[in-house]
Design an enzyme around this catalytic site. Structure first.
Site, short mmCIF file in Angstrom:
data_model
loop_
_atom_site.label_atom_id
_atom_site.label_comp_id
_atom_site.label_asym_id
_atom_site.label_seq_id
_atom_site.Cartn_x
_atom_site.Cartn_y
_atom_site.Cartn_z
N SER A 147 113.36 11.22 19.55
CA SER A 147 113.99 12.48 19.94
C SER A 147 115.16 12.27 20.91
O SER A 147 116.04 13.12 21.01
CB SER A 147 112.97 13.43 20.57
OG SER A 147 112.27 12.78 21.63
N ASP A 387 110.03 18.05 32.12
CA ASP A 387 110.38 16.99 31.17
C ASP A 387 111.52 16.18 31.79
O ASP A 387 112.67 16.62 31.83
CB ASP A 387 110.82 17.62 29.85
CG ASP A 387 111.22 16.58 28.79
OD1 ASP A 387 111.33 15.39 29.15
OD2 ASP A 387 111.42 16.97 27.64
N HIS A 390 113.89 13.90 28.29
CA HIS A 390 114.97 14.40 27.44
C HIS A 390 116.11 14.96 28.30
O HIS A 390 115.94 15.26 29.48
CB HIS A 390 114.43 15.49 26.50
CG HIS A 390 113.39 14.97 25.55
ND1 HIS A 390 112.03 15.07 25.80
CD2 HIS A 390 113.51 14.32 24.37
CE1 HIS A 390 111.36 14.51 24.79
NE2 HIS A 390 112.23 14.05 23.92
#
Length: 432
Positions: A147, A387, A390
Site C-alpha cells: 500500500s 497510522d 501511510h
C-alpha cells in the site's frame, strides 16, 4: 485608345485594396479558428488533425530536467515553500482514495503539503507532466509492492492527470492491478499488488488480511508474467515483512513450511527477484528501479525526548540528523548487496533518509483502518489508532516521484545519445 478618367483609376485601386484586405481578413480568421481549435481539446479541428496526423512533440530533455552529475539528491533538507507546493490538491485529483485524503478526512492543518526537498549541492528538477507523458508514449510504467507503493502510484497519477483532457484519461481496477490510461499517449501508469514481491498467501489485492502470513520465497513466476512486458518497473517491499521478528515461509518444497528470521527470508526473496530480473528483463528496452524502505514514526520519544506519543499532531519535519528504529539497517544492507550483484542495471532510489525527517506527513487519525474511516472515538485515541506508516497526499510520495521523474528523463536522454548495440556478426558460411 482612350484613357480611363482619373476618378475611375482611383476607384479601381480602392477596389483592389478592398479585395486584398478582405482576403487577408479571411486568411487571418481561418488561422484564428485553427489556433483556437488547437487550444480546445474537444474541438473538431484538433480531433480531425489528431485522426489524420497525430501531433507528437519531440522530447527535449535539457540539463534542467536531470540531476547534475555527481549530485546526491538523497542528501539535503526540507524547506518551506508555499508558492510552488503542493503540486496538486485533493480537489484537483479525482483518483485519490480515502486512505490518503487527510484534508477531506478532517485533518485541521495543511502544512505538510508545503515542504520541498532541497538537495545539498544541486536542484531537484521541476516536475513536467507533459514531458513525462511524451517520454512514456507507447509505454507502460508499473509500481509493484504494497500500500505504500500504491500511494506512490496515486501520487504519480495525480501529478500527470491535470494536463490530460477529460475523456482522454481513465482508471481501471483489475485486481491485482490498477491501470491509469493516458489515451492520446497510448501510455499506462499501473500498480500491481505484491506486498512481498515474491508470492504469498496475502496476494489477494482486496482480501489480504490473513491470520498467518506465508511467503513462498522461491516463487515469483505467477507475478512475473504480468511484469515481463512492462517498460519501467518500480519495486518496493518492506513493511509487510516487519510484522514479527519471524515469518512462515516455504523454500524448495511448497508444503514444507518453516519459520525463518525475517532478514534471512527477505534476502532469499530478494535473490529470487534478482534471478527473475536477470532471466526475464531486457536491459536495452526495460528499466528497473527499487524503492528503499518507507520509514515509520511510531514512537515520538525518538525525536522528542521524554514524550510518549507518535506521529499524531506533528506539523513540522525533524531538523538535523535522524534515523528512527522503524527503518531496519540490515534490510537496507540486503537491498544494496542484492542490487550490487545483479548482472543487469537496476537503480536504487534511496528515499528512506529524506522521508525519515517527515514525521508530520503521515495519515495519523485522518485515514482508513481496514477500509473504513476512523470513528470519532477512534480519532480521540491516537495512541492506539494513529497510522504512522501511510502518507497523506499531496505529500511526501510526490517527492519520491520527482526523483523518479529525474531518473526516467536522464535514462531517456542517455538512451537517445548512446548508439544501440551493434548486431551480432552473421555466422560464417562454409562451402560444401
Amino acid at each position: 485608345m482612350k484613357k480611363a478618367p482619373p476618378f475611375l483609376n482611383r476607384h479601381g485601386q480602392v477596389q483592389c485594396l478592398f479585395t486584398a484586405a478582405l482576403a487577408s481578413l479571411l486568411v487571418l480568421g481561418t488561422a484564428r479558428l485553427v489556433l483556437d481549435g488547437l487550444k480546445n481539446s474537444h474541438s473538431p479541428v484538433l480531433q480531425l488533425l489528431s485522426r489524420r496526423n497525430p501531433v507528437r512533440l519531440p522530447v527535449n530533455v535539457s540539463d534542467e530536467d536531470v540531476v547534475e552529475v555527481g549530485c546526491n539528491v538523497f542528501e539535503g533538507k526540507w524547506v518551506w515553500d508555499n508558492g510552488s507546493y503542493p503540486l496538486y490538491t485533493e480537489e484537483s485529483c479525482q483518483f485519490l482514495v480515502k486512505q490518503v485524503t487527510c484534508q477531506r478526512n478532517g485533518r485541521p492543518d495543511a502544512l505538510y503539503q508545503n515542504w520541498r526537498w532541497q538537495p545539498n549541492t544541486c536542484k531537484l528538477p521541476r516536475f513536467n507532466a507533459l514531458k513525462l507523458l511524451e517520454v512514456l508514449r507507447d509505454k507502460r510504467l508499473m509500481f509493484v509492492g504494497d500500500s505504500i507503493q500504491r500511494g506512490m502510484f496515486e501520487s504519480m497519477v495525480c501529478l500527470v492527470q491535470s494536463v490530460i483532457p477529460d475523456g482522454k484519461k481513465s482508471l481501471q481496477r483489475v485486481p491485482p492491478r490498477k491501470i491509469f490510461t493516458a489515451k492520446d499517449y497510448n501510455a499506462t501508469i499501473e500498480y500491481f499488488w505484491a506486498p512481498f514481491v515474491v508470492e504469498s498467501n496475502s496476494d489477494n489485492a482486496i482480501n489480504h488480511t490473513v491470520r498467518k502470513r506465508l511467503v513462498k520465497l522461491d516463487s515469483i513466476a505467477k507475478h512475473g508474467k504480468q511484469w515481463e512486458s512492462v517498460d519501467i518497473l518500480v519495486f518496493e517491499s518492506y513493511i509487510w515483512w516487519m510484522y514479527k521478528p519471524q515469518i512462515n515461509a516455504t523454500l524448495g518444497y511448497p508444503y514444507n513450511v518453516q519459520e525463518y528470521k525475517v532478514t534471512t527470508a527477505y534476502r532469499l526473496a530478494m535473490e529470487t527477484w534478482a534471478r527473475w530480473l536477470e532471466d526475464r528483463i531486457n536491459p536495452h528496452s526495460q528499466k528497473v528501479y527499487f524503492m528503499s524502505m518507507s520509514p515509520t514514526h511510531l514512537w515520538s520519544w525518538e525525536w522528542k525526548h521524554g514524550s510518549k506519543g507518535n506521529c499524531f499532531n506533528e506539523s513540522h519535519p525533524i531538523q538535523g540528523p535522524y534515523w528512527g528504529t522503524g527503518s531496519n539497517l540490515e534490510i537496507m544492507g540486503i537491498v544494496r548487496d542484492v542490487l550490487g550483484q545483479l548482472q543487469i542495471d537496476a537503480t536504487l532510489l534511496n528515499i528512506t533518509q529524506l522521508s525519515e525527517f517527515r514525521k508530520d506527513g503521515h495519515t495519523s487519525v485522518y485515514g482508513e483502518r481496514r477500509g473504513r474511516l476512523l470513528t470519532k472515538e477512534q480519532r480521540a485515541d491516537p495512541k492506539n489508532f494513529a497510522d504512522c506508516i501511510h502518507w497523506c497526499l499531496p505529500g511526501v510520495p510526490d517527492t519520491w516521484n520527482e526523483i523518479l521523474y529525474a531518473h526516467v528523463l536522464q535514462d531517456y536522454r542517455s538512451r537517445k545519445i548512446k548508439p544501440p548495440p551493434a548486431p551480432a556478426p552473421a555466422p560464417a558460411r562454409h562451402k560444401t
